[in-house]
Write an enzyme that holds these catalytic residues in place. Structure first.
Site, PDB file in Angstrom:
ATOM      1  N   GLU A   1      -2.619  -8.792   2.805  1.00 30.81           N
ATOM      2  CA  GLU A   1      -3.144  -9.185   3.857  1.00 30.81           C
ATOM      3  C   GLU A   1      -4.874  -9.401   4.123  1.00 30.81           C
ATOM      4  OE1 GLU A   1      -2.123  -5.289   4.858  1.00 30.81           O
ATOM      5  OE2 GLU A   1      -1.400  -6.637   2.925  1.00 30.81           O
TER       6      GLU A   1
ATOM      7  N   HIS B   1      -3.454  -4.377  -0.508  1.00 25.99           N
ATOM      8  CA  HIS B   1      -3.277  -5.478   0.655  1.00 25.99           C
ATOM      9  C   HIS B   1      -3.960  -6.577   1.014  1.00 25.99           C
ATOM     10  CE1 HIS B   1      -3.092  -1.880   3.410  1.00 25.99           C
ATOM     11  NE2 HIS B   1      -4.169  -1.393   2.967  1.00 25.99           N
TER      12      HIS B   1
ATOM     13  N   CYS C   1       0.962  -1.414  -0.122  1.00 24.88           N
ATOM     14  CA  CYS C   1      -0.094  -0.337  -0.012  1.00 24.88           C
ATOM     15  C   CYS C   1       0.867   0.940  -0.507  1.00 24.88           C
ATOM     16  CB  CYS C   1      -0.885   0.032   0.977  1.00 24.88           C
ATOM     17  SG  CYS C   1      -2.224   1.574   0.698  1.00 24.88           S
TER      18      CYS C   1
END
Length: 214
Positions: A197, A195, A85
């Site tokens: 994750e 992202h 990001c």
């Protein structure tokens, strides 16, 4: 070397909640540490540079823990770094937010600027067009969606492979009001605007690809 024997450090420089990234990387089997310690960040097999919020604030936090030097030192030695990001955005020459220019790490040429979209931030799930030969997206289908939340991005790729000793860069693109860089793989330096994750199974697959390539 198995993933379980690889050490990954998430650089803690005050940029947001790092625990989701830690948990996602731990699921790859890597030994994950969250720290601002320079030695740990320099010596690990893979360094992850996260980032949320404003470009200028992230750069200030990064410099406070000499993160810009750590990144440069690792790359000079061919040691892998993954930006996520705003952690991707600060790798470019500069960011422009609200008319204010802030110098970035300068690992890649170019400027991060606001997306030309009627609705900002770009928040939610989107597909990407992965570059040929991508390691990060290996095994992921073209209709796979990843989780984005941002209003700014690098919208051009100005790197010249002919001027670098690194392998040719692999660029991955997405669309929101226009094309922007969703990911870059450039020798030891990789980054994603989305992202991983927070991108479910697809993000876990991508992180596993990165860890296994360390």
């Amino acid at each position: 070397m198995s993933a379980a024997s690889k050490s990954v450090t998430i650089l803690d420089y005050g940029s947001g909640n790092l625990r989701s990234a830690q948990r996602a990387l731990e699921r790859t089997g890597a030994d994950v540490t969250v720290t601002s310690d320079r030695d740990a960040a320099t010596e690990c097999d893979g360094l992850v540079v996260p980032g949320v919020g404003a470009f200028a604030a992230c750069m200030a936090g990064l410099k406070a823990v000499v993160g810009d030097r750590i990144i440069g030192q690792r790359l000079a030695g061919g040691r892998p770094v993954l930006g996520i990001c705003v952690g991707m955005q600060i790798l470019f020459d500069e960011g422009v937010e609200f008319g204010v220019q802030t110098a970035g790490c300068g690992e890649w040429p170019g400027t991060v600027s606001q997306l030309p979209a009627p609705v900002l931030p770009h928040m939610g799930w989107n597909t990407v067009t992965a570059g040929e030969g991508s390691v990060l997206f290996d095994g992921l289908d073209s209709d796979t969606r990843y989780y984005f939340v941002h209003s700014y991005a690098a919208q051009t790729w100005e790197w010249s492979d002919s001027d670098s000793a690194l392998p040719p860069a692999v660029t991955t693109w997405a669309e929101h009001g226009g094309p922007f860089l969703a990911a870059v793989e450039n020798g030891p330096l990789s980054a994603t605007q989305f992202h991983p994750e927070k991108s479910g199974d697809a993000g876990a697959h991508l992180l596993r690809n990165w860890v296994h390539a360390l």
